[in-house]
Write a protein that holds these residues in place. Structure first.
Motif, short mmCIF file in Angstrom:
data_model
loop_
_atom_site.label_atom_id
_atom_site.label_comp_id
_atom_site.label_asym_id
_atom_site.label_seq_id
_atom_site.Cartn_x
_atom_site.Cartn_y
_atom_site.Cartn_z
N PRO A 86 0.84 -1.21 0.00
CA PRO A 86 0.00 0.00 0.00
C PRO A 86 0.86 1.25 0.00
O PRO A 86 1.74 1.41 0.85
N ILE A 87 0.62 2.13 -0.94
CA ILE A 87 1.43 3.34 -1.04
C ILE A 87 0.91 4.44 -0.13
O ILE A 87 1.64 5.33 0.29
N ILE A 88 -0.39 4.38 0.17
CA ILE A 88 -0.99 5.38 1.06
C ILE A 88 -1.40 4.68 2.35
O ILE A 88 -2.28 3.81 2.36
N THR A 89 -0.76 5.05 3.45
CA THR A 89 -1.06 4.45 4.75
C THR A 89 -1.43 5.49 5.80
O THR A 89 -1.77 5.13 6.93
N SER A 90 -1.35 6.78 5.45
CA SER A 90 -1.65 7.83 6.41
C SER A 90 -2.04 9.10 5.65
O SER A 90 -1.93 9.16 4.42
N VAL A 91 -2.48 10.09 6.40
CA VAL A 91 -2.87 11.37 5.80
C VAL A 91 -1.69 12.06 5.10
O VAL A 91 -1.84 12.55 3.98
N PRO A 92 -0.48 12.12 5.72
CA PRO A 92 0.65 12.72 5.01
C PRO A 92 0.94 12.05 3.67
O PRO A 92 1.30 12.72 2.70
N ASP A 93 0.80 10.71 3.62
CA ASP A 93 1.01 10.00 2.36
C ASP A 93 0.04 10.50 1.29
O ASP A 93 0.43 10.76 0.14
N ALA A 94 -1.22 10.64 1.67
CA ALA A 94 -2.24 11.09 0.72
C ALA A 94 -1.97 12.52 0.27
O ALA A 94 -2.17 12.86 -0.90
N LEU A 95 -1.52 13.37 1.20
CA LEU A 95 -1.25 14.77 0.86
C LEU A 95 -0.09 14.88 -0.13
O LEU A 95 -0.16 15.65 -1.10
N VAL A 96 0.97 14.11 0.12
CA VAL A 96 2.14 14.16 -0.78
C VAL A 96 1.76 13.67 -2.18
O VAL A 96 2.06 14.31 -3.18
N LEU A 97 1.10 12.52 -2.23
CA LEU A 97 0.72 11.96 -3.53
C LEU A 97 -0.32 12.86 -4.22
O LEU A 97 -0.24 13.08 -5.44
#
Length: 217
Positions: free
Chosen positions: A21-32
């Protein structure tokens, strides 16, 4: 192109083959999400007949954001990964400072007009100076031994030299913003340290910039 190939290989291997999984948290989603949004705006270059090469050069730096994912991946799974990565960035920033300082000195020696002296600047790979400066200050705030503090203080001094001779006001603003974000997440003791440290360094940087750049500053 080397780092783009690495990112492409990493994404294909971990996302498509291993199904990590590439998105595991809110920061991940914000960066992507920011990267995808910035990439989508590249389409306006074609819609409005802009210069594709210039648009590509503006888009290319946003791809550095994707390094967040392999760095996060290895830091979570390997205890010493963060130390190795931070050391690599520190040496890269140090190399940039030394290279830019040498070129700046040579240009100053060869300058035959005052305007060449005042307009001289070295901005190659200035993004590493952002990482190095902010990182060194944060490590300085968390250091407990005086020797360790002296090392980080010396690194910060060298990085600030590169910041000054770059004459990149956008870099200066980026450093201030990065420290402001870090300030929010620090405890009361380290916030006090940051205020004292940043105030001292701001005064030294402004003084050095004035002495080096004169009226051009």
């Amino acid at each position: 192109l080397y780092y783009l190939n690495y990112l492409l290989f990493w994404m294909v291997y971990h996302v498509l083959l291993r199904r990590d999984p590439i998105i595991t948290s809110v920061p991940d989603a914000l960066v992507l999400g920011y990267f995808l949004w910035a990439s989508a705006t590249f389409a306006f270059t074609f819609l409005y007949g802009g210069d594709v090469r210039h648009g590509f050069s503006e888009w290319l730096p946003t791809t550095y954001l994707l390094f967040y994912f392999p760095i996060r991946y290895h830091c979570i799974r390997h205890k010493r990964a963060f130390l190795y990565i931070a050391s690599a960035f520190a040496f890269l920033a140090l190399f940039v400072v030394l290279r830019n300082a040498i070129v700046y000195y040579i240009d100053m020696q060869n300058a035959d007009a005052i305007w060449k002296v005042m307009a001289n600047r070295e901005r190659l790979n200035e993004r590493f100076l952002l990482i190095g400066s902010v990182g060194a200050i944060l490590f300085l705030l968390h250091a407990r031994q005086w020797f360790t503090r002296a090392v980080y203080f010396g690194l910060t001094s060298l990085y600030m030299v590169g910041v000054v001779i770059s004459q990149a006001r956008a870099l200066w603003v980026a450093i201030v913003l990065a420290l402001a974000v870090a300030f929010v997440f620090l405890d009361a003791e380290r916030r006090t340290r940051m205020i004292v440290t940043v105030t001292l360094w701001a005064g030294l940087v402004l003084l050095a910039a004035y002495l080096i750049l004169g009226d051009f500053f």
